[in-house]
Design a protein around this motif. Structure first.
Motif, short mmCIF file in Angstrom:
data_model
loop_
_atom_site.label_atom_id
_atom_site.label_comp_id
_atom_site.label_asym_id
_atom_site.label_seq_id
_atom_site.Cartn_x
_atom_site.Cartn_y
_atom_site.Cartn_z
N ASP A 142 -24.04 35.89 -2.82
CA ASP A 142 -25.43 35.61 -3.20
C ASP A 142 -25.51 34.87 -4.52
N VAL A 143 -24.54 35.12 -5.40
CA VAL A 143 -24.53 34.52 -6.73
C VAL A 143 -23.13 34.00 -7.01
N VAL A 144 -23.03 32.82 -7.61
CA VAL A 144 -21.76 32.31 -8.11
C VAL A 144 -21.89 32.10 -9.61
N CYS A 145 -20.96 32.70 -10.35
CA CYS A 145 -20.97 32.57 -11.81
C CYS A 145 -19.81 31.69 -12.24
N ILE A 146 -20.14 30.57 -12.88
CA ILE A 146 -19.13 29.66 -13.41
C ILE A 146 -18.90 30.04 -14.87
N ASP A 147 -17.66 30.39 -15.18
CA ASP A 147 -17.35 31.07 -16.44
C ASP A 147 -16.78 30.11 -17.48
N LEU A 148 -17.53 29.96 -18.57
CA LEU A 148 -17.04 29.18 -19.72
C LEU A 148 -16.48 30.08 -20.82
N GLU A 149 -16.58 31.41 -20.62
CA GLU A 149 -16.18 32.33 -21.69
C GLU A 149 -14.76 32.85 -21.46
N ASP A 150 -14.63 34.06 -20.91
CA ASP A 150 -13.31 34.69 -20.80
C ASP A 150 -12.31 33.89 -19.97
N ALA A 151 -12.79 33.11 -19.00
CA ALA A 151 -11.89 32.40 -18.10
C ALA A 151 -11.33 31.12 -18.70
N VAL A 152 -11.75 30.76 -19.91
CA VAL A 152 -11.33 29.50 -20.52
C VAL A 152 -10.77 29.76 -21.92
N ALA A 153 -9.54 29.32 -22.15
CA ALA A 153 -8.94 29.45 -23.49
C ALA A 153 -9.69 28.59 -24.49
N VAL A 154 -9.66 28.99 -25.75
CA VAL A 154 -10.41 28.30 -26.80
C VAL A 154 -10.06 26.82 -26.84
N ALA A 155 -8.81 26.49 -26.67
CA ALA A 155 -8.37 25.09 -26.75
C ALA A 155 -8.96 24.22 -25.65
N HIS A 156 -9.48 24.85 -24.59
CA HIS A 156 -9.98 24.08 -23.44
C HIS A 156 -11.49 24.24 -23.24
N LYS A 157 -12.18 24.84 -24.21
CA LYS A 157 -13.62 25.09 -24.05
C LYS A 157 -14.40 23.79 -23.87
N ASP A 158 -14.13 22.80 -24.68
CA ASP A 158 -14.87 21.54 -24.60
C ASP A 158 -14.61 20.84 -23.27
N GLU A 159 -13.37 20.89 -22.82
CA GLU A 159 -13.02 20.27 -21.54
C GLU A 159 -13.76 20.95 -20.39
N PRO A 219 -37.94 40.04 -3.79
CA PRO A 219 -36.78 40.03 -4.68
C PRO A 219 -35.69 39.14 -4.11
N ILE A 220 -34.95 38.50 -4.99
CA ILE A 220 -33.80 37.70 -4.57
C ILE A 220 -32.66 38.65 -4.22
N ALA A 221 -31.96 38.37 -3.13
CA ALA A 221 -30.81 39.19 -2.77
C ALA A 221 -29.66 38.88 -3.72
N ARG A 222 -29.35 39.84 -4.57
CA ARG A 222 -28.21 39.71 -5.48
C ARG A 222 -27.25 40.86 -5.20
N ARG A 223 -26.66 40.82 -4.01
CA ARG A 223 -25.74 41.87 -3.61
C ARG A 223 -24.33 41.61 -4.13
N SER A 224 -23.96 40.35 -4.23
CA SER A 224 -22.60 39.97 -4.60
C SER A 224 -22.62 38.80 -5.55
N MET A 225 -21.64 38.79 -6.45
CA MET A 225 -21.47 37.65 -7.36
C MET A 225 -19.99 37.32 -7.44
N LEU A 226 -19.67 36.06 -7.17
CA LEU A 226 -18.29 35.59 -7.19
C LEU A 226 -18.09 34.72 -8.42
N PHE A 227 -17.01 34.97 -9.15
CA PHE A 227 -16.72 34.22 -10.37
C PHE A 227 -15.82 33.01 -10.07
#
Length: 294
Positions: A33-50, A7-15
């Motif tokens: 162990d995991v890095v999540c790059i957030d295009l959803e909640d962390a980005v306002a609608v006006a900046h989604k494409d950017e 199994p892959i060690a997925r103990r921690s995930m940093l956003f």
């Protein structure tokens, strides 16, 4: 469902926010162990494409050792979610996994499975459970695709949907149900981040509670939280030693599928659990070594 020998060690995930690729690079070197790059909640609608245009080139950069890269996309019922899919399909180098949020049914996972083809067919799936419907259907969701890798517990939205307090007792059933579904389909299960950065005692308590329930990891919002989280989701030396003894006992028992350890009769579920502990111990030690080199 994800299948692999170890199994892959997925103990921690940093956003990391999609508008800040520099933060994403720093996050990948922070020891999670995991890095999540957030295009959803962390980005306002006006900046989604950017944000999308800034994020996608990151996956062509050298893959950081011991770190799984995940892209959190917008909902498939939104125009930006469809643009996220279109951008993923154009990539030569894709993220290790794609995260879906507010999933309510297995059909949503199956739709993503159908859409992400070509190079993107390599992407595993992370699914966040944060609605009452999603909690009700979590077993169907967990088994919806062979690309499923991890379930995430979304405490804030789920507690609002359930009309309950955000306390361990109020959410005990919900957490246990998600953990049960993850165990049924051999998926990792990750808990919500502890959002109070200065409350380290609260982080210890929350991580201990999640680990007791069968979660395999916990999300983080700051690198300082990672060592605490790893403390609760990394097998202890005592657990490793007992797992080694259990595996040896099963080996000595031959083809019976039974073993005796310290006067107790053990059956195959204990063998699987012991093998998982030893595999996670190997993965975790490798991640620590690679992090030190970075």
């Amino acid at each position: 469902m994800e299948t692999h020998t170890d199994p892959i060690a997925r103990r921690s995930m940093l956003f990391a926010p999609g508008l800040r690729p520099d933060r994403a690079r720093k996050a990948m070197a922070a020891g999670a162990d995991v890095v999540c790059i957030d295009l959803e909640d962390a980005v306002a609608v006006a900046h989604k494409d950017e944000a999308r245009s800034l994020v996608m080139p990151l996956f062509a950069e050298p893959h950081p050792s011991g770190c799984e890269r995940v892209l959190r996309i917008n909902g498939l019922d939104t125009v930006h979610g469809l643009r996220d899919i279109e951008a993923l399909l154009s990539l030569e180098h894709v993220p290790d996994a794609v995260m879906m949020t507010k999933v309510r049914s297995a059909a949503e996972v199956q739709l993503l499975d159908e859409l992400l083809q070509g190079n993107a067919a390599r992407c595993k799936f992370y699914v966040t459970l944060e609605t009452n419907h999603g909690l009700e259907n979590v077993f169907q969701i967990a088994g919806a695709s062979p690309r499923m890798a991890c379930l995430l517990f979304g405490e804030v939205d789920l507690s609002a949907d359930l009309r309950c307090k955000r306390t361990p007792q109020a959410l005990l059933y919900a957490r246990s149900r998600v953990a049960h579904a993850g165990a049924t389909f051999d998926l990792d299960v990750m808990d919500v981040p502890h959002i109070h950065l200065e409350d380290m005692d609260g982080l210890h308590a929350a991580a201990a509670h999640a680990a007791e329930l069968g979660f395999t990891g916990k999300s983080c919002i700051h690198p300082t939280q990672i060592p605490v989280v790893h403390q609760y989701f990394t097998p202890s030396e005592e657990e490793i030693a007992r797992a080694e003894r259990a595996v040896a006992a099963f080996k000595a028992g031959g083809s019976t599928g039974l073993a005796v350890l310290d006067g107790l009769m053990l059956q195959k579920p204990v063998l699987r659990a012991s093998q998982r502990i030893l595999a996670l111990a190997r993965q975790s030690k490798g991640a620590v070594s690679q992090g030190a080199q970075a």
